[in-house]
Motif scaffolding. Structure first.
Motif, PDB file in Angstrom:
ATOM      1  N   GLY A  71     159.917   4.178  89.715  1.00  0.00           N
ATOM      2  CA  GLY A  71     159.033   4.531  90.806  1.00  0.00           C
ATOM      3  C   GLY A  71     157.787   5.206  90.244  1.00  0.00           C
ATOM      4  O   GLY A  71     157.549   5.200  89.026  1.00  0.00           O
ATOM      5  N   LEU A  72     157.018   5.809  91.121  1.00  0.00           N
ATOM      6  CA  LEU A  72     155.787   6.481  90.720  1.00  0.00           C
ATOM      7  C   LEU A  72     156.042   7.491  89.603  1.00  0.00           C
ATOM      8  O   LEU A  72     155.315   7.545  88.620  1.00  0.00           O
ATOM      9  CB  LEU A  72     155.154   7.184  91.927  1.00  0.00           C
ATOM     10  N   GLY A  73     157.089   8.300  89.735  1.00  0.00           N
ATOM     11  CA  GLY A  73     157.375   9.333  88.738  1.00  0.00           C
ATOM     12  C   GLY A  73     157.669   8.774  87.358  1.00  0.00           C
ATOM     13  O   GLY A  73     157.217   9.311  86.343  1.00  0.00           O
ATOM     14  N   ALA A  74     158.417   7.678  87.283  1.00  0.00           N
ATOM     15  CA  ALA A  74     158.724   7.057  85.987  1.00  0.00           C
ATOM     16  C   ALA A  74     157.470   6.467  85.361  1.00  0.00           C
ATOM     17  O   ALA A  74     157.259   6.572  84.144  1.00  0.00           O
ATOM     18  CB  ALA A  74     159.798   5.985  86.153  1.00  0.00           C
ATOM     19  N   LYS A  75     156.623   5.873  86.181  1.00  0.00           N
ATOM     20  CA  LYS A  75     155.354   5.326  85.680  1.00  0.00           C
ATOM     21  C   LYS A  75     154.462   6.451  85.152  1.00  0.00           C
ATOM     22  O   LYS A  75     153.805   6.312  84.119  1.00  0.00           O
ATOM     23  CB  LYS A  75     154.631   4.545  86.774  1.00  0.00           C
ATOM     24  N   ALA A 101     164.434  12.560  88.441  1.00  0.00           N
ATOM     25  CA  ALA A 101     163.678  13.079  87.292  1.00  0.00           C
ATOM     26  C   ALA A 101     163.687  12.115  86.119  1.00  0.00           C
ATOM     27  O   ALA A 101     164.588  11.290  85.990  1.00  0.00           O
ATOM     28  CB  ALA A 101     164.261  14.423  86.851  1.00  0.00           C
ATOM     29  N   ALA A 102     162.672  12.267  85.279  1.00  0.00           N
ATOM     30  CA  ALA A 102     162.599  11.582  83.984  1.00  0.00           C
ATOM     31  C   ALA A 102     162.227  12.636  82.959  1.00  0.00           C
ATOM     32  O   ALA A 102     161.352  13.465  83.195  1.00  0.00           O
ATOM     33  CB  ALA A 102     161.546  10.474  84.004  1.00  0.00           C
ATOM     34  N   GLY A 103     162.933  12.650  81.834  1.00  0.00           N
ATOM     35  CA  GLY A 103     162.663  13.632  80.793  1.00  0.00           C
ATOM     36  C   GLY A 103     163.369  14.954  81.014  1.00  0.00           C
ATOM     37  O   GLY A 103     163.176  15.903  80.253  1.00  0.00           O
ATOM     38  N   GLY A 150     152.895   9.783  78.142  1.00  0.00           N
ATOM     39  CA  GLY A 150     153.450   9.697  76.795  1.00  0.00           C
ATOM     40  C   GLY A 150     154.820  10.332  76.667  1.00  0.00           C
ATOM     41  O   GLY A 150     155.237  10.678  75.565  1.00  0.00           O
ATOM     42  N   ARG A 151     155.495  10.521  77.788  1.00  0.00           N
ATOM     43  CA  ARG A 151     156.846  11.100  77.828  1.00  0.00           C
ATOM     44  C   ARG A 151     156.915  12.491  77.215  1.00  0.00           C
ATOM     45  O   ARG A 151     157.953  12.892  76.688  1.00  0.00           O
ATOM     46  CB  ARG A 151     157.847  10.166  77.165  1.00  0.00           C
ATOM     47  N   VAL A 152     155.816  13.231  77.246  1.00  0.00           N
ATOM     48  CA  VAL A 152     155.809  14.575  76.669  1.00  0.00           C
ATOM     49  C   VAL A 152     156.149  15.657  77.689  1.00  0.00           C
ATOM     50  O   VAL A 152     156.589  16.738  77.301  1.00  0.00           O
ATOM     51  CB  VAL A 152     154.460  14.912  75.988  1.00  0.00           C
TER      52      VAL A 152
END
Length: 167
Positions: free
Chosen positions: A85-89, A130-132, A95-97
């Motif tokens: 979704g938007l959050g993963a994009k 969440a992601a990360g 940069g996944r930081v």
């Protein structure tokens, strides 16, 4: 620094807002950024991120402090955590930081990974993804946010600020 972001659309443009705070329990903002965008992509069903993501990246580009996390209004993962979704994009675009926490006000059909969070006296949960960051930790962070109501104080602030800004 933690950032909450939101976008409000006006005619063919948008207002993107970022509210910064130091800790999940803060009652007030440590900084606020507003970015007026003259033109945004048209809404495409199933590809909302194409419209919203560029706006969020523009306002986050104003922030000079390192980000510990970013909170978005919506889902990080859709469905069975297989569809970004938007959050993963946003997580990928950053940069996944910095972890991205999604807070949705309504349930997205078929989503299995969202954690319902009840706040205040509300019987309607917020749905956290969440992601990360572990989803359970993200849900706890949203649970701990300042405010006695369903919507945390600073999430309400970013939403209100995006709607109050006039051309």
């Amino acid at each position: 620094m933690i950032a909450c972001v939101d976008v409000t659309y006006r005619d063919s443009g948008a207002i993107a807002v970022c509210v910064l705070f130091h800790t999940w329990t803060d009652a007030g903002s440590a900084g606020e950024y507003v970015k007026k965008i003259d033109h945004v992509e048209n809404y495409r069903p199933g590809e909302f991120y194409l419209r919203e993501l560029p706006c969020i990246l523009l306002v986050l580009g104003e922030v000079r402090e390192p980000l510990e996390a970013v909170v978005v209004d919506g889902y990080v993962w859709l469905g069975e955590e297989s569809r970004p979704g938007l959050g993963a994009k946003l997580y990928d675009a950053l940069g996944r930081v910095a972890p991205v926490v999604g807070v949705a006000k309504s349930y997205f059909s078929g989503t299995t990974g969202a954690i319902p969070v009840l706040r205040g006296r509300s019987l309607r949960p917020l749905f956290v993804t969440a992601a990360g960051m572990a989803p359970e930790k993200a849900a706890n962070c949203i649970r701990l946010m300042h405010g006695n109501y369903r919507i945390p104080t600073l999430l309400k602030r970013v939403d209100r600020l995006s709607r109050e800004i006039h051309d």
